[in-house]
Design a protein around this motif. Structure first.
Motif, PDB file in Angstrom:
ATOM      1  N   ASP A  16       0.923  -1.078   0.061  1.00  0.00           N
ATOM      2  CA  ASP A  16      -0.044   0.004   0.078  1.00  0.00           C
ATOM      3  C   ASP A  16       0.824   1.202   0.032  1.00  0.00           C
ATOM      4  O   ASP A  16       1.720   1.394  -0.825  1.00  0.00           O
ATOM      5  N   ASN A  17       0.810   2.209   1.011  1.00  0.00           N
ATOM      6  CA  ASN A  17       1.451   3.358   0.886  1.00  0.00           C
ATOM      7  C   ASN A  17       2.626   3.227   2.091  1.00  0.00           C
ATOM      8  O   ASN A  17       2.957   4.224   2.635  1.00  0.00           O
ATOM      9  N   SER A  18       3.033   1.992   2.282  1.00  0.00           N
ATOM     10  CA  SER A  18       4.067   1.924   3.161  1.00  0.00           C
ATOM     11  C   SER A  18       5.096   0.772   2.772  1.00  0.00           C
ATOM     12  O   SER A  18       4.933   0.519   1.712  1.00  0.00           O
ATOM     13  N   VAL A  19       6.237   0.909   3.581  1.00  0.00           N
ATOM     14  CA  VAL A  19       7.337  -0.251   3.246  1.00  0.00           C
ATOM     15  C   VAL A  19       7.217  -1.338   4.429  1.00  0.00           C
ATOM     16  O   VAL A  19       7.325  -0.621   5.812  1.00  0.00           O
ATOM     17  N   VAL A  20       7.285  -2.537   4.424  1.00  0.00           N
ATOM     18  CA  VAL A  20       7.331  -3.361   5.476  1.00  0.00           C
ATOM     19  C   VAL A  20       8.279  -4.562   5.228  1.00  0.00           C
ATOM     20  O   VAL A  20       8.828  -4.907   4.399  1.00  0.00           O
ATOM     21  N   CYS A  21       9.097  -4.878   6.326  1.00  0.00           N
ATOM     22  CA  CYS A  21      10.219  -6.035   6.317  1.00  0.00           C
ATOM     23  C   CYS A  21       9.511  -7.481   6.617  1.00  0.00           C
ATOM     24  O   CYS A  21       8.321  -7.538   7.392  1.00  0.00           O
ATOM     25  N   PRO A  22      10.200  -8.609   6.611  1.00  0.00           N
ATOM     26  CA  PRO A  22       9.476  -9.718   7.139  1.00  0.00           C
ATOM     27  C   PRO A  22       9.228 -10.161   8.343  1.00  0.00           C
ATOM     28  O   PRO A  22       8.336 -10.855   8.638  1.00  0.00           O
ATOM     29  N   ALA A  23       9.953  -9.125   9.233  1.00  0.00           N
ATOM     30  CA  ALA A  23       9.851  -9.184  10.603  1.00  0.00           C
ATOM     31  C   ALA A  23       8.558  -8.204  11.119  1.00  0.00           C
ATOM     32  O   ALA A  23       8.224  -8.191  12.241  1.00  0.00           O
ATOM     33  N   GLY A  24       7.864  -7.605  10.084  1.00  0.00           N
ATOM     34  CA  GLY A  24       6.666  -6.672  10.379  1.00  0.00           C
ATOM     35  C   GLY A  24       6.933  -5.403  10.755  1.00  0.00           C
ATOM     36  O   GLY A  24       6.178  -4.671  11.068  1.00  0.00           O
TER      37      GLY A  24
END
Length: 268
Positions: A16-24
């Motif tokens: 969406d309008n964010s960035v996320v890593c596998p750890a959340g």
């Protein structure tokens, strides 16, 4: 995208309008378009970096065209290296970054600064770039992910620069020589401290080498009191000198020498 999480260093993905890593760990994009990848535990103060007044002074001065030759030469040099991905480390309010973006239209461009006030204004200049509020000591990009790093009047973490550069890539550093703003410094200080133009070369780590160096100098006539006040506000001299001497500089038109050194330091 080669962004990494500033907390755990794993890869970030766009959601969406964010960035996320596998750890959340999740970082939202600000409405102006930048990503804030400076976690609170990495801040030394509530709002690190240049404040709004310093950023505005620099924006007015640079948009007044006084340093156009410097920006044009920087952009010409960068274009000659044809990077696939580049990063402006310590981009400030984005004047030089936008010139780099114009000269590298096909490249994947990133820019970061620790000052949120600076990046908030900078991202309007070139919305196509990835603008980041982040620490220069913990750049949230993958190892060997850049072919060109730009460092313009900015402090530098040499080990981070080496980590970020792909073999054959390089750091394009732009900084003052000992003649830069000499007349201004003579008005501000009883004794002008000399410094070595080449001192930074001693800091180049193993695995990197100086491949090209040149200087650009010209005389600048500052007739506007606003331009003189802004120049003082955007340099360290503005807060080192006494209020009385600053006022004297702002009061009268003056001519100053602009003398800048460009170095291309390659990753072997």
């Amino acid at each position: 995208m080669s962004l990494t999480c500033p907390i755990c260093q794993s890869a970030l993905s766009v959601v969406d309008n964010s960035v996320v890593c596998p750890a959340g760990h999740r970082f939202d994009r600000a409405r102006q378009g930048y990503l804030n990848l400076l976690p609170v535990q990495h801040k030394n103060s509530r709002d690190p970096g240049d404040n709004a007044a310093m950023v505005e002074a620099r924006r007015r001065f640079l948009d007044g065209g006084h340093y156009v030759p410097l920006a044009e030469r920087l952009a010409q040099l960068a274009a000659g290296y044809q990077p696939a991905r580049w990063l402006d480390i310590g981009c400030g309010e984005g004047y030089y970054t936008a010139k780099l973006a114009d000269s590298l239209p096909q490249a994947d461009g990133y820019a970061l600064d620790i000052s949120r006030e600076a990046v908030k204004r900078a991202c309007k200049r070139a919305p196509q770039l990835s603008w980041l509020v982040a620490s220069m000591a913990r750049v949230p990009l993958a190892d060997a992910s850049c072919q060109l790093l730009a460092s313009v009047f900015s402090p530098l973490d040499w080990q981070e620069a080496k980590r970020l550069l792909a073999p054959g890539g390089g750091l394009l550093r732009m900084g003052p020589t000992s003649e830069h703003l000499m007349e201004l410094r003579q008005k501000l200080y009883d004794e002008v401290r000399d410094y070595d133009d080449q001192k930074h070369l001693e800091l180049i780590p193993g695995g990197m080498r100086l491949a090209h160096s040149e200087t650009l100098s010209f005389t600048l006539q500052l007739d506007s009191s606003q331009a003189r006040a802004d120049l003082l506000a955007m340099t360290p001299h503005g807060w080192r000198a006494s209020a009385e001497k600053r006022a004297a500089v702002i009061a009268e038109p003056c001519e100053v020498t602009v003398a800048i050194r460009y170095d291309w330091i390659e990753r072997i």
